[in-house]
Design a protein around this motif. Structure first.
Motif, short mmCIF file in Angstrom:
data_model
loop_
_atom_site.label_atom_id
_atom_site.label_comp_id
_atom_site.label_asym_id
_atom_site.label_seq_id
_atom_site.Cartn_x
_atom_site.Cartn_y
_atom_site.Cartn_z
N ASP A 109 5.61 1.66 -5.78
CA ASP A 109 6.38 0.95 -4.75
C ASP A 109 5.68 -0.34 -4.33
OD1 ASP A 109 8.29 2.87 -4.81
OD2 ASP A 109 7.57 3.95 -3.05
N LEU A 110 4.39 -0.27 -4.11
CA LEU A 110 3.66 -1.45 -3.68
C LEU A 110 3.63 -2.52 -4.78
CD1 LEU A 110 0.73 0.27 -1.78
CD2 LEU A 110 2.53 -1.12 -0.79
N ALA A 111 3.48 -2.09 -6.03
CA ALA A 111 3.49 -3.05 -7.13
C ALA A 111 4.84 -3.75 -7.24
CB ALA A 111 3.14 -2.34 -8.44
N ARG A 112 5.92 -3.00 -7.03
CA ARG A 112 7.25 -3.62 -7.07
C ARG A 112 7.41 -4.64 -5.93
NH1 ARG A 112 10.30 2.08 -8.06
NH2 ARG A 112 10.36 2.08 -10.33
N ASP A 113 6.96 -4.24 -4.75
CA ASP A 113 7.08 -5.16 -3.61
C ASP A 113 6.22 -6.40 -3.82
OD1 ASP A 113 8.89 -3.61 -2.17
OD2 ASP A 113 7.31 -2.37 -1.34
N GLN A 114 5.03 -6.19 -4.36
CA GLN A 114 4.17 -7.33 -4.63
C GLN A 114 4.80 -8.27 -5.64
OE1 GLN A 114 0.33 -6.28 -6.19
NE2 GLN A 114 -0.54 -8.32 -5.87
N LEU A 115 5.42 -7.71 -6.67
CA LEU A 115 6.09 -8.53 -7.68
C LEU A 115 7.27 -9.29 -7.07
CD1 LEU A 115 6.47 -9.45 -10.58
CD2 LEU A 115 7.73 -7.33 -11.03
N GLU A 150 3.23 -8.74 -12.34
CA GLU A 150 3.94 -8.03 -13.42
C GLU A 150 3.02 -7.07 -14.15
OE1 GLU A 150 5.43 -11.24 -15.72
OE2 GLU A 150 7.31 -11.44 -14.56
N ALA A 151 1.78 -7.49 -14.39
CA ALA A 151 0.82 -6.60 -15.05
C ALA A 151 0.49 -5.40 -14.17
CB ALA A 151 -0.46 -7.38 -15.38
N ALA A 152 0.32 -5.66 -12.87
CA ALA A 152 0.03 -4.55 -11.95
C ALA A 152 1.21 -3.58 -11.89
CB ALA A 152 -0.29 -5.09 -10.57
N ALA A 153 2.44 -4.10 -11.90
CA ALA A 153 3.61 -3.23 -11.88
C ALA A 153 3.70 -2.39 -13.15
CB ALA A 153 4.87 -4.07 -11.71
N ALA A 154 3.37 -3.00 -14.30
CA ALA A 154 3.40 -2.24 -15.56
C ALA A 154 2.36 -1.12 -15.55
CB ALA A 154 3.16 -3.19 -16.73
N ARG A 155 1.15 -1.42 -15.04
CA ARG A 155 0.12 -0.38 -14.97
C ARG A 155 0.55 0.75 -14.03
NH1 ARG A 155 -3.39 -4.94 -15.00
NH2 ARG A 155 -3.46 -4.88 -12.70
N ALA A 156 1.14 0.37 -12.91
CA ALA A 156 1.59 1.40 -11.95
C ALA A 156 2.70 2.26 -12.54
CB ALA A 156 2.07 0.72 -10.66
N GLN A 157 3.60 1.62 -13.31
CA GLN A 157 4.68 2.39 -13.96
C GLN A 157 4.10 3.41 -14.94
OE1 GLN A 157 7.85 2.35 -13.40
NE2 GLN A 157 8.59 0.35 -12.77
N ALA A 158 3.12 2.98 -15.73
CA ALA A 158 2.52 3.89 -16.71
C ALA A 158 1.81 5.04 -16.00
CB ALA A 158 1.54 3.14 -17.60
N GLN A 209 -1.51 -2.75 3.02
CA GLN A 209 -0.38 -1.83 2.93
C GLN A 209 -0.69 -0.68 1.97
OE1 GLN A 209 2.20 -1.70 4.71
NE2 GLN A 209 2.77 -3.72 5.48
N ARG A 210 -1.35 -1.02 0.86
CA ARG A 210 -1.69 0.02 -0.10
C ARG A 210 -2.65 1.04 0.51
NH1 ARG A 210 -5.39 1.81 -3.24
NH2 ARG A 210 -6.89 0.29 -2.47
N GLN A 211 -3.65 0.54 1.23
CA GLN A 211 -4.60 1.45 1.85
C GLN A 211 -3.95 2.31 2.92
OE1 GLN A 211 -8.03 -0.66 3.23
NE2 GLN A 211 -8.74 -1.21 1.17
N ALA A 212 -3.03 1.72 3.68
CA ALA A 212 -2.34 2.50 4.71
C ALA A 212 -1.48 3.60 4.09
CB ALA A 212 -1.49 1.58 5.58
N ALA A 213 -0.72 3.23 3.05
CA ALA A 213 0.12 4.23 2.39
C ALA A 213 -0.73 5.31 1.73
CB ALA A 213 1.02 3.56 1.37
N SER A 214 -1.80 4.88 1.07
CA SER A 214 -2.68 5.85 0.41
C SER A 214 -3.36 6.76 1.42
CB SER A 214 -3.73 5.11 -0.43
OG SER A 214 -3.12 4.37 -1.46
N ALA A 215 -3.72 6.20 2.57
CA ALA A 215 -4.37 7.03 3.60
C ALA A 215 -3.44 8.12 4.09
CB ALA A 215 -4.81 6.14 4.77
N MET A 261 9.11 -3.54 3.75
CA MET A 261 8.41 -3.17 2.50
C MET A 261 8.75 -1.74 2.15
SD MET A 261 4.36 -3.27 1.77
CE MET A 261 3.74 -2.83 0.18
N ARG A 262 9.07 -1.45 0.90
CA ARG A 262 9.47 -0.12 0.47
C ARG A 262 8.24 0.63 -0.02
NH1 ARG A 262 13.07 -3.26 -2.24
NH2 ARG A 262 11.95 -2.77 -4.15
N VAL A 263 7.59 1.39 0.84
CA VAL A 263 6.52 2.27 0.42
C VAL A 263 7.05 3.68 0.39
CG1 VAL A 263 4.66 0.79 1.25
CG2 VAL A 263 5.69 2.43 2.79
N HIS A 264 6.21 4.61 -0.04
CA HIS A 264 6.64 6.01 -0.09
C HIS A 264 6.66 6.51 1.34
CE1 HIS A 264 7.69 8.51 -3.37
NE2 HIS A 264 7.05 9.54 -2.89
N ALA A 265 7.72 6.26 2.09
CA ALA A 265 7.66 6.22 3.54
C ALA A 265 7.95 7.53 4.24
CB ALA A 265 8.62 5.16 4.04
#
Length: 420
Positions: free
Chosen positions: A147-153, A188-196, A394-400, A1-5
């Motif tokens: 990154d997470l939104a892209r992976d989820q998509l 796709e909606a989540a990815a668009a919101r994350a992009q914005a 994964q989102r919570q781990a990356a955000s933490a 998974m590609r997170v901000h690693a």
């Protein structure tokens, strides 16, 4: 998974994320962003001239006179009335004199102002660091979401493609196809919101960097193209705070010193500076007479300024008292901010450990249910639920991890340390 690693790899280890993102050699770090932003600040542009002005004030305080001498020339004649040939020519120099104690007080004020130039610039650097740190880690939070939104998509599309093949083969119903397609639409909606949100955070970072465009600050770039490194600042304990070394305290201390010296100088300057006049005169009373030379020594002593001087003295004394009170409040505020930031770092570290463990378990569970779904042992709703739980973990781990890096940054900010 590609997170901000980068942050995950440095702060959290590799448990919560898969492979770290490769950062280009020309990546922009927080320190580099700070230096680029500082070079465009008005305080940085004016710093050299402020040093020159402070040295000039010190030189002026050491001069023999408070102001440069003045040339005085006068000529008297009776040509326009009696015209008997009377003439008088006087050439002299008016020399301002220091008031008692004024020279030493002016020198002390000039020294205090010179010492405050650098502390003022350092305090401005720290304020800029605070603004940049906040924008920087907000950008990193946004990148995590992107990154997470892209992976989820990507995962949702792969799952939908698998469901479509199985529907055509008769293994799944059309309702399962609709659920999978709905999951793709939601991703796709989540990815668009994350992009914005990422684009907005990138613009805020650009503003904090004083218009200096980061190497790759747009969240709309392809995954793996970001070149702003999420590398955190040194996480080691910087030790107990030293209030005397904090740039904000040093700046206020120098401002208090300047105000005190200004008040002392105002107490000495109770009147305008006296003047000593040295003049040579040549005069005659009648046209055929010889010119007689003479020397004039004169002392001009102004009267006291009265209420005007009292008003000025009261003003500078009030400023000194105000700055002293502000200094005491700033010490208390910085002590509270340090303690709060230290506790925040401890809480963030505990949160990282818990989030890492949850992400690892969720990732393993996703593998189990992915295999069982392919084998027909679990249904699609369960598969979608496990996928959503894994993505959230994964989102919570990356955000933490990002929050830990931001907490360390805030901790260093409270200690008065610049980005490293």
């Amino acid at each position: 998974m590609r997170v901000h690693a980068i942050a995950l790899a440095i702060l959290c280890g590799a448990g919560a994320a898969a492979q770290p993102r490769t950062i280009e050699p020309a990546a922009t770090t927080l320190r580099q962003a700070f230096e680029a932003a500082w070079s465009r600040q008005p305080e940085a542009a004016a710093l050299r001239l402020r040093h020159d002005a402070a040295r000039a004030r010190q030189d002026a305080a050491q001069a023999w006179t408070p102001e440069p001498p003045a040339l005085a020339i006068s000529n008297k004649t009776d040509r326009f009335n009696r015209d008997l040939g009377a003439r008088e020519l006087e050439v002299g120099v008016a020399i301002p004199l220091w008031l008692p104690g004024e020279r030493s007080s002016s020198s002390a004020l000039a020294d205090a102002e010179a010492a405050g130039v650098e502390s003022r610039a350092l305090a401005a650097r720290l304020r800029l660091a605070g603004v940049l740190r906040e924008a920087w880690w907000q950008w990193q939070r946004a990148q995590v979401d992107v990154d997470l939104a892209r992976d989820q998509l990507t995962n949702a599309r792969l799952l939908a493609a698998d469901v479509e093949r199985r529907v055509k083969a008769g293994d799944l119903a059309r309702a399962d196809q609709h659920q999978a397609d709905g999951a793709v639409a939601a991703a796709e909606a989540a990815a668009a919101r994350a992009q914005a949100a990422g684009a907005s955070a990138a613009q805020q970072l650009r503003v904090a960097m004083a218009g200096t465009p980061p190497t790759a600050s747009s969240a709309t770039q392809p995954a793996g193209a970001a070149q702003l490194a999420a590398e955190p600042e040194p996480p080691n304990d910087p030790g107990p705070p030293d209030a005397a070394a904090h740039p904000a305290i040093q700046d206020l201390q120098h401002r208090v010193a300047v105000a005190d010296r200004n008040a002392a100088l105002s107490a000495v300057r109770t009147r305008a500076n006296p003047e000593l006049l040295i003049a040579a005169t040549r005069e005659r009373d009648l046209r055929n007479e010889r010119y007689d030379p003479s020397i004039t020594l004169a002392l001009r002593i102004p009267f006291g300024a009265g209420s005007r001087e009292s008003a000025r003295t009261g003003s500078v004394q009030a400023e000194a008292i105000e700055l002293q009170a502000q200094l005491a409040l700033e010490r208390e505020r910085l002590a509270a901010e340090y303690e709060a930031s230290r506790q925040r770092v401890g809480s963030a570290r505990a949160l990282v450990a818990a989030a890492e463990r949850r992400a690892r378990l969720a990732n393993e569970s996703r593998g189990f249910f992915e295999k069982s779904f392919r084998m027909g042992e679990s249904d699609l709703p369960t598969r979608l639920r496990i996928e959503a739980e894994a993505v959230e973990a994964q989102r919570q781990a990356a955000s933490a991890c990002i929050e830990l890096a931001a907490a360390i940054s805030q901790w260093r900010q409270a200690l008065g340390l610049l980005p490293e």
